[in-house]
Design an enzyme around this catalytic site. Structure first.
Site, mmCIF file in Angstrom:
data_model
loop_
_atom_site.group_PDB
_atom_site.id
_atom_site.type_symbol
_atom_site.label_atom_id
_atom_site.label_comp_id
_atom_site.label_asym_id
_atom_site.label_seq_id
_atom_site.Cartn_x
_atom_site.Cartn_y
_atom_site.Cartn_z
ATOM 1 N N GLU A 275 0.790 -1.240 0.000
ATOM 2 C CA GLU A 275 0.000 0.000 0.000
ATOM 3 C C GLU A 275 0.820 1.287 0.000
ATOM 4 O OE1 GLU A 275 0.274 -2.189 2.614
ATOM 5 O OE2 GLU A 275 0.288 -1.135 4.539
ATOM 6 N N ASN A 276 2.051 1.300 -0.535
ATOM 7 C CA ASN A 276 2.861 2.523 -0.550
ATOM 8 C C ASN A 276 2.009 3.739 -0.933
ATOM 9 O OD1 ASN A 276 5.182 0.650 -0.506
ATOM 10 N ND2 ASN A 276 4.489 0.248 -2.594
ATOM 11 N N HIS A 308 -8.256 -3.799 -0.701
ATOM 12 C CA HIS A 308 -7.433 -3.847 0.520
ATOM 13 C C HIS A 308 -6.336 -2.779 0.487
ATOM 14 C CE1 HIS A 308 -5.400 -6.006 3.913
ATOM 15 N NE2 HIS A 308 -4.313 -5.496 3.351
ATOM 16 N N GLU A 309 -5.565 -2.745 -0.577
ATOM 17 C CA GLU A 309 -4.444 -1.789 -0.628
ATOM 18 C C GLU A 309 -4.958 -0.362 -0.674
ATOM 19 O OE1 GLU A 309 -1.829 -3.166 0.190
ATOM 20 O OE2 GLU A 309 -2.368 -5.222 -0.338
ATOM 21 N N HIS A 312 -6.038 0.848 2.757
ATOM 22 C CA HIS A 312 -4.918 1.184 3.633
ATOM 23 C C HIS A 312 -4.605 2.681 3.595
ATOM 24 C CE1 HIS A 312 -3.243 -2.324 5.540
ATOM 25 N NE2 HIS A 312 -2.910 -2.964 4.441
HETATM 26 C C1 7MF Z 1 -5.381 -8.844 1.194
HETATM 27 O O1 7MF Z 1 -1.105 -6.252 3.965
HETATM 28 C C2 7MF Z 1 -5.100 -9.343 2.444
HETATM 29 C C3 7MF Z 1 -3.793 -9.498 2.845
HETATM 30 C C4 7MF Z 1 1.848 -6.466 3.533
HETATM 31 C C5 7MF Z 1 2.044 -7.631 2.614
HETATM 32 C C6 7MF Z 1 -0.627 -7.017 1.762
HETATM 33 O O2 7MF Z 1 -1.277 -4.794 2.295
HETATM 34 C C7 7MF Z 1 -0.532 -5.893 2.751
HETATM 35 C C8 7MF Z 1 0.919 -5.421 2.982
HETATM 36 C C9 7MF Z 1 1.249 -9.918 3.307
HETATM 37 C C10 7MF Z 1 0.259 -10.877 3.462
HETATM 38 C C11 7MF Z 1 -1.031 -10.608 3.034
HETATM 39 C C12 7MF Z 1 -1.342 -9.377 2.451
HETATM 40 C C13 7MF Z 1 -0.343 -8.394 2.309
HETATM 41 C C14 7MF Z 1 0.972 -8.680 2.734
HETATM 42 C C15 7MF Z 1 -2.739 -9.154 2.016
HETATM 43 C C16 7MF Z 1 -3.047 -8.647 0.774
HETATM 44 C C17 7MF Z 1 -4.349 -8.491 0.374
HETATM 45 N N1 7MF Z 1 0.907 -4.299 3.920
HETATM 46 BR BR1 7MF Z 1 2.963 -10.320 3.866
HETATM 47 ZN ZN ZN Z 2 -2.577 -5.013 4.284
#
Ligand code: 7MF
Ligand code: ZN
Length: 887
Positions: A275-276, A308-309, A312
């Site tokens: 999510e940068n 999701h991203e 964030h």
């Molecule tokens: C939906 O959380 C649910 C979980 C970290 C990397 C994406 O946005 C994130 C990042 C990991 C494990 C699961 C997910 C992510 C990461 C994720 C992605 C989409 N901040 Br490690």
């Molecule tokens: Zn996340």
């Protein structure tokens, strides 16, 4: 490339050792002279002593940094004499720093050699970054911790021909010529952010462009960047993005805040997505979709992850985490938000059942093993090992329970207060709960134990009907098993949604003793003690209880329901999740009965009840096809293993297979009729109606093919031949995957020749072969490691071939001679030298070893020891092995 740091594994980091940073950074100016072999990074930042740290008034200025060379350092523009700083393996310490000043640090890094894919690296000729959690320290020296928030200005300089597109966070504020065929682009992000949200992308890229007008009328430019050949696969992600932006405004009142929102899709990426700020970076498998290359599941996953991203941006970026122990603050909340988004876009019941299935198979297993930890962990060696299903999925359940306790309006008030109170801050899980409590007036004191205590509570329920008093008494009891470091548990505050059905299947009004009037038909009981009784009045006849409706609490329910009660609930419960749950419990009973026979060496019984149940569901044309498909799906091995006292893989595999075949025989005609009636005629679209029809038809096809019946295999072949979409093509391969039919080989060969130049599609082909329940799977997987399109450095290839074998193929991984274990141990060791993060995922395949019967228990222990004895192991894998072998 074992580095010196690997031989001295770092000490654990503890939550209670948290101290605020001694210095704050207000602004940072970063310049990158990009070159794959040697990139020069120059960082200038203004620091000042943190007024909030009285006791640490003399503390030095400590910067994190790793794997950098030719470090130059200046204070307020003057080179710093060697006596004024200390450079160690992992830090740069400025001794006797002034109260405030400007520090300039230059260093050289080697992106092309970065195969761990953390920090700045090159993927398919494109520079990109991954900084969460601690990757920024591989780019420059900086206080790489989420509670140091700074305003970033970034200048990217690179060869104009090779890297025409230069992206970073925020708004583009300048471009120009840099001489020698190089050009530059400057970016400014006005929102203070922690270093883990920094990103850059540089390469020869094309964009799918669109725009979005926010609720307040601001126009936001949207861009999805990929290699030019993939542009025609970005429109589903773009549609998903626009839906997510609108939804967050409508459901949470959250508007986007920059003028541009960009997504870059990377071929080499350790995680799903990141999510940068203003520049999300995605694994290409979670962006690219076309009907002929992506399945319905891919389409739904893309929508969910894009959401999701994007979400964030508020839950994570505007309000971030104080330290990494608070990871669930942003991840649990954002998973809850993406689940709600997907529920509103598609079918709420289907989404919920999918989430519950995943939680119970993966998170319940984690809670029952050596990696068990609270939603807010207390200590870690390698933070990358704590991006777990406990932090994410159980974290989302913890948010969902608070939503249930407050109700939707007060929950929204609480979220609004949380964002208003903490905008621009780095905060804790406690701060979050406090905001919900302050806004709602609901006491969440005891509820906070969900953040601090690990383990899956067991809730036992006993019902008693009193005809004379017309009451129904529900006795509830909770108990949470011990987990590593937590032998005794205090009771949780458990919100248990329940209903009572009368003999006609109608929900009864629920009125508790002492209440007036008629209550609602579903109500949320608060179980706060170890034991409690709830007495419902005005009940005219013995009801059937529907407990934990909607899976309101992440617990294991143990009830005194009879098989007849379960069949009744499967047919009548107004709650779709519990209708599904009742069918699953009947399925599990059938498998466990067969398992006991298998373990005793007795012939496996044919259970007529399960065949009748599935036949009835399949034939019920009034019901939603997607829900019927989920109801007839056999429970997976991970879930079944979680229900067993000790895991007997042979008995479990034989029993499950036997029950599947029993169903296929007993329900053959309805399965075939259902399959034939559900063929989608319209052009492909990932709409809930089409997705549901395909899902049910393809589940039927799988049952039909489980008997190795040539007529059924012919149906699969015909489906493969005529499929105009990847969902139906893959489903045909899935249906024949475990069979010994020659048609299987033919279909797999055709698929390979059609798709060998499409890595994301070929991943599906690798994964299917790795998960085939066949005697020759391990040698096949070994030989596929030498396939010309396999690449042992690409996380998607490793996941599809090696990780799916280790984590999703119970019969082959657990083959009784231990060959599967030896293979995964050997792969873990080899991969650890390249990519420790992904290697640690492989090592996790052994996490349940203590729960297995012999000989598998000792064989897995041996494999873990072998990994553990390897010199120069990364902290990532070392931590997994150590936790497994502890105690
Ligand atoms: C939906 O959380 C649910 C979980 C970290 C990397 C994406 O946005 C994130 C990042 C990991 C494990 C699961 C997910 C992510 C990461 C994720 C992605 C989409 N901040 Br490690
Ligand atoms: Zn996340």
């Amino acid at each position: 490339m074992a580095s010196a740091s690997r031989d001295a594994p770092p000490a654990p980091v503890r939550r209670l050792d948290y101290r605020p940073p001694a210095f704050l950074v207000d602004a940072i100016d970063l310049r990158f002279d990009l070159d794959p072999e040697r990139t020069r990074v120059t960082a200038s930042f203004t620091f000042r002593r943190n007024p909030a740290t009285g006791a640490d008034a003399l503390a030095p200025l400590v910067l994190d940094g790793e794997q950098q060379h030719d470090v130059g350092i200046a204070l307020d523009g003057v080179p710093l004499p060697a006596a004024r700083y200390r450079l160690t393996e992992r830090t740069l310490v400025v001794l006797d720093p002034p109260e405030r000043g400007e520090l300039t640090v230059s260093s050289t890094i080697h992106p092309a050699a970065n195969v761990a894919l953390e920090g700045l690296y090159v993927s398919s000729g494109v520079f990109c970054t991954q900084c969460e959690a601690e990757g920024f320290r591989r780019i420059t020296y900086f206080p790489d911790r989420p509670d140091v928030l700074a305003v970033y200005t970034v200048t990217l300089v690179a060869d104009r021909e090779r890297y025409p597109v230069l992206l970073s966070n925020g708004n583009r504020v300048g471009t120009g010529d840099a001489g020698n065929g190089r050009h530059f682009v400057r970016w400014h992000d006005p929102f203070p952010k922690p270093s883990y949200l920094f990103a850059l992308v540089a390469g020869n890229l094309a964009a799918l462009a669109d725009s979005f007008t926010t609720a307040s009328g601001r126009r936001v430019a949207l861009e999805i960047w990929s290699t030019p050949a993939n542009l025609d696969r970005c429109d589903h992600a773009m549609r998903s993005l626009k839906r997510a932006m609108r939804w967050d405004e409508e459901r949470f009142g959250r508007e986007y805040d920059l003028d541009t929102f960009m997504i870059f899709c990377a071929d080499d990426f350790n995680m799903g997505a990141m999510e940068n700020k203003g520049l999300n970076i995605f694994n290409s498998r979670l962006v690219l979709a076309r009907p002929d290359t992506a399945t319905d599941d891919d389409y739904l996953a893309i929508e969910g992850v894009v959401g999701h991203e994007y979400f964030h941006n508020w839950s994570g970026n505007r309000v971030t985490c104080r330290d990494w122990f608070q990871l669930s603050l942003k991840e649990g909340l954002t998973v809850f938000r993406d689940q709600e988004f997907s529920s509103d876009m598609n079918s709420r019941a289907v989404e919920r059942i999918a989430a519950v299935t995943f939680l119970r198979s993966a998170q319940f297993a984690e809670d029952a093993g050596p990696m068990a930890h609270p939603v807010r962990p207390d200590e870690y060696i390698e933070i990358n090992n704590f991006y777990t299903t406990t932090v994410y999925e159980k974290g989302a359940e913890v948010i969902r329970m608070q939503h249930a306790l407050l109700g939707p309006e007060r929950f929204r008030d609480g979220i609004d207060l949380y964002f208003a109170r903490h905008d621009g801050e780095a905060v804790t899980c406690d701060d979050f709960v406090q905001a919900l409590q302050d806004a709602s007036g609901v006491d969440l004191g005891q509820f906070r134990r969900w953040y601090s205590q690990a383990g899956t509570p067991i809730v036992r329920a006993r019902g008693a009907y009193d005809a004379a008093r017309r009451t129904y008494t529900l006795d509830l009891e909770q108990e949470t098993p011990p987990t590593p470091g937590q032998p005794h548990k205090e009771p949780f505050h458990i919100p248990l949604a329940i209903g009572l059905l009368d003999a006609a299947g109608t929900d009864l009004p629920l009125t508790l003793e002492g209440e007036r009037g008629r209550g609602p038909t579903t109500r949320v009981l608060s179980l706060t003690e170890r034991r409690a009784s709830f007495v419902f009045t005005g009940i005219g006849a013995r009801p059937v209880p529907s407990l934990n409706r909607g899976f309101s609490a992440p617990v294991r329910m143990e009830t005194d329901c009879t098989d007849a009660d379960l069949a009744f609930l499967a047919a009548n419960d107004s709650d779709p999740v519990n209708r599904w749950e009742a069918a699953q419990r009947i399925y599990c009973t059938s498998v466990f009965t067969a398992m006991q026979a298998a373990a005793a060496g007795a012939p496996l019984p044919d259970d007529p009840a399960i065949g009748a149940l599935i036949a009835g569901i399949v034939a019920d044309e009034r019901a939603d096809p997607a829900l019927r498909a989920l109801a007839i799906t056999p429970p997976d091995f991970a879930y079944l293993a979680g229900l067993a006292a000790t895991i007997d893989v042979d008995a479990m595999v034989a029993a499950r297979e036997h029950v599947v075949r029993t169903v296929a025989r007993a329900a053959r005609d309805p399965l075939l009729r259902c399959y034939e009636s559900l063929r989608v005629q319209e052009p492909y679209a990932p709409t809930p109606a089409q997705v549901g029809a395909r899902l049910l038809a393809n589940r039927c096809l799988r049952y039909l093919c489980s008997l190795d019946d040539p007529a059924a295999i012919a149906l699969a072949t015909a489906q493969f031949d005529s499929a105009d979409n990847m969902t139906d093509a893959i489903a045909a391969l899935v249906a024949v995957n475990h069979t010994t039919s020659p048609a299987r080989e033919a279909l797999f060969a055709r698929f390979e020749s059609r798709w060998r130049d499409e890595p994301l599609v070929l991943d599906k082909w690798f994964a299917l072969q790795a998960t085939a329940m066949r005697a020759d799977t391990l040698p096949r997987v070994r030989s596929l490691l030498g396939h010309p399109r396999f690449n042992a450095r690409n996380p998607n290839r490793i996941r599809s071939l090696v990780a799916s074998f280790a984590l999703a193929n119970w019969p082959a991984f657990h083959v009784s001679d231990g060959e599967g274990y030896a293979f995964v141990a050997e792969q873990t060791i080899a991969l650890d030298r390249v990519n420790p993060q992904v290697a640690a995922v492989l090592a996790g395949a052994f996490n349940q070893w203590r729960r297995h019967a012999e000989p598998r228990r000792s064989l897995q222990q041996r494999a873990l020891e072998r990994i553990g004895e390897t010199p120069g192991l990364s902290p990532d894998v070392a931590e997994i092995v150590a936790r497994n072998l502890a105690g």
